[in-house]
Design an enzyme around this catalytic site. Structure first.
Site, PDB file in Angstrom:
ATOM      1  N   GLU A  87      29.694  23.618 -47.880  1.00 53.17           N
ATOM      2  CA  GLU A  87      29.254  22.884 -48.147  1.00 53.17           C
ATOM      3  C   GLU A  87      29.996  20.972 -47.762  1.00 53.17           C
ATOM      4  O   GLU A  87      29.595  20.624 -48.784  1.00 53.17           O
ATOM      5  CB  GLU A  87      28.476  22.084 -49.035  1.00 53.17           C
ATOM      6  CG  GLU A  87      26.349  23.030 -48.991  1.00 53.17           C
ATOM      7  CD  GLU A  87      25.281  23.727 -50.116  1.00 53.17           C
ATOM      8  OE1 GLU A  87      26.216  22.823 -50.836  1.00 53.17           O
ATOM      9  OE2 GLU A  87      24.812  24.662 -50.360  1.00 53.17           O
ATOM     10  N   GLU A 123      23.590  30.785 -47.986  1.00 55.19           N
ATOM     11  CA  GLU A 123      22.884  30.757 -49.577  1.00 55.19           C
ATOM     12  C   GLU A 123      22.667  30.852 -49.292  1.00 55.19           C
ATOM     13  O   GLU A 123      21.117  29.751 -48.440  1.00 55.19           O
ATOM     14  CB  GLU A 123      23.783  29.438 -50.283  1.00 55.19           C
ATOM     15  CG  GLU A 123      24.826  29.583 -50.491  1.00 55.19           C
ATOM     16  CD  GLU A 123      25.500  28.229 -51.649  1.00 55.19           C
ATOM     17  OE1 GLU A 123      24.394  27.634 -51.838  1.00 55.19           O
ATOM     18  OE2 GLU A 123      26.558  28.434 -51.432  1.00 55.19           O
TER      19      GLU A 123
END
Length: 490
Positions: free
Chosen positions: A175, A381
């Protein structure tokens, strides 16, 4: 599509042979041992020890003590029948100043972890960077400085030399949008800076660090190693069908998604992104050859998804809702999008206040697969925080989390059926842990952790997910009839 709008129960749907079932964590959130064996502070150590930055003054000093309890945690994963474990390496544990040789005691921890995973039949999936930059490198300017990208590549080489003979799955960054724009734009994450130009510079140098690290990994690792980057791609939706709201969605797609996908997968920054941010910077920090360096072949694109991003245009001077799910700040994490408002989608929400919308995951996967055919995807995720409580009998029953995961796995299965090449799913998270600026107030774990005793207790969602992982079939949420790990093992 909400949980209640998923497909009606039928015969359990079967995932493709070889589909990878795993769970995920991050170093600072679980390891603890913040000052042991040569580890020095990362930006998250500094940030969490700064008054007012993290809920309750919580820190990751102890976290859930995975550094000392990793054998217990690997045993739990094995008992749950998981096939893979995605973890991150603490940069400052391996290379305390972000420069120079590795600390062998730090590498030894990851060697022991990997060896234990392999002995248990669990495939290690290693992430090099999950937000914990060594504080020494931040003191030298952090990700807004070009030198940090080079330091990251050197660090990647140290880890590859130590673990490349045993780890086949490598992810460079987790991320990077959060690292750049929450860390240097809105300041709600470490290092807590609030400069939109610094955030854009950080984004470019994260991209560059990714490209340089992939080059190093390709040169260091065996030919069968699989390399990826993990992006929290925003499932952007306009609030209304109006042209103005469509333009708002385009802006957020540019600075949320294509700022990574463009250089990494297409070899160039989007022209509209450069135009949107021209009033902030001329992008002169991008040097000749940078985008070619960033544009390295990948074996997988890893996608993190939790909730959609709903946006609208806001006229100058009008009230501008900022319900983007990324914390509260007077400073925006969306440079070049000052006329964009953020809204929560209607319907059920998690304890984070995030809308539950598995349909947006389906859309995200099918669109990404269509745009980048031939590049396999993996869900690195996905999960949800809820208010979990330990029952009188010591069990933790969390049917809402089970329903959330079931609905999102249903969306993944539909995407595969409709042509998306999705190879695996990593549930976030294995354990309740330090949830960044929320401290220990939000629980994402499939395994409950008593923060006083550090006792681990698999929740009912973990037992349900275990059955799915063992069979490769998406059983109904109420099918977790067995109530203990011993039952599962039997």
């Amino acid at each position: 599509m909400t949980v209640s709008e998923t497909r009606p129960p039928t015969t359990p749907r079967t995932f493709p042979s070889g589909f990878l079932w795993g769970t995920a964590t991050a170093a600072y959130q679980i390891e603890g041992a913040a000052r042991e064996d040569g580890r020095t502070p990362s930006i998250w150590d500094t940030f969490s020890h700064t008054p007012g930055k993290v809920f309750g003054g919580h820190t990751g000093d102890v976290a859930v003590d995975h550094y000392h309890r990793f054998s217990e945690d690997v045993r739990l994963m094995a008992e749950l029948g998981l096939g893979a474990y995605r973890f991150s390496v603490s940069w400052s544990r391996v290379q305390p100043t972000g420069r120079g040789p590795a600390v062998q005691k730090g590498l030894d921890f990851y060697r022991r972890l990997v060896d234990e995973l392999l002995a248990a039949g669990i495939e290690p999936a290693l992430t090099l960077y999950h937000w914990d930059l060594p504080q020494d490198l931040e003191d030298a300017g952090g990700w807004p400085e070009r030198a940090t990208a080079g330091r990251f590549a050197e660090y990647a080489g140290l880890v590859a030399d130590a673990l490349g003979d045993r780890v086949k799955r490598w992810t460079t960054l987790n991320e990077p949008w959060c690292s750049a724009f929450l860390g240097y734009g809105s300041g709600v994450h470490a290092p807590g800076r609030t400069d939109p130009v610094a955030a854009l510079r950080a984004a470019h140098h994260l991209n560059l660090g990714h490209g340089l690290a992939v080059q190093v990994l390709r040169a260091s690792l065996p030919g069968d190693a699989q390399l990826a980057v993990s992006l929290n791609l925003h499932a952007v939706r306009p609030l209304t069908p109006s042209d103005e709201d469509g333009e708002a969605a385009r802006r957020i797609d540019a600075v949320g998604n294509r700022i990574w996908l463009g250089p990494m997968l297409e070899g160039a920054y989007p022209r509209d992104l450069l135009a949107d941010t021209a009033h902030l910077t001329d992008w002169s920090f991008v040097r000749d050859g940078d985008t070619a360096t960033i544009h390295q072949p990948l074996d997988l694109l890893a996608v993190n998804y939790y909730t959609p991003t709903v946006v609208s245009h806001v006229a100058e001077g009008a009230e501008r809702p900022q319900d983007d799910g990324h914390g509260h700040s007077e400073h925006s994490p969306w440079p070049g999008a000052d006329d964009v408002a953020f809204h929560r989608a209607p319907g059920e929400r998690t304890a984070m206040g995030w809308s539950v919308d598995p349909g947006a995951l389906y859309d995200l996967l099918t669109r990404t697969a269509a745009r980048y055919p031939g590049l396999p995807l993996v869900i690195s995720e996905n999960g949800a925080a809820y208010e979990d409580e330990v029952g009188p009998d010591g069990t933790v029953h969390d049917p809402r989390r089970t329903a959330y995961v079931h609905a999102h796995l249903d969306a993944v299965h539909r995407a595969i059926t409709d042509g998306a090449d999705v190879r695996g799913y990593f549930l976030w998270s294995l354990l309740d842990n330090f949830e960044w600026a929320h401290g220990y107030a939000k629980r994402f774990g499939a395994v409950h952790v008593d923060y006083d005793t550090l006792k681990r207790t698999p929740k009912s969602s973990a037992l349900w997910y275990s059955r799915v992982a063992r069979t490769g079939r998406l059983h109904a949420p109420g099918d977790a009839a067995r109530s203990s790990l011993s039952d599962l093992a039997g």
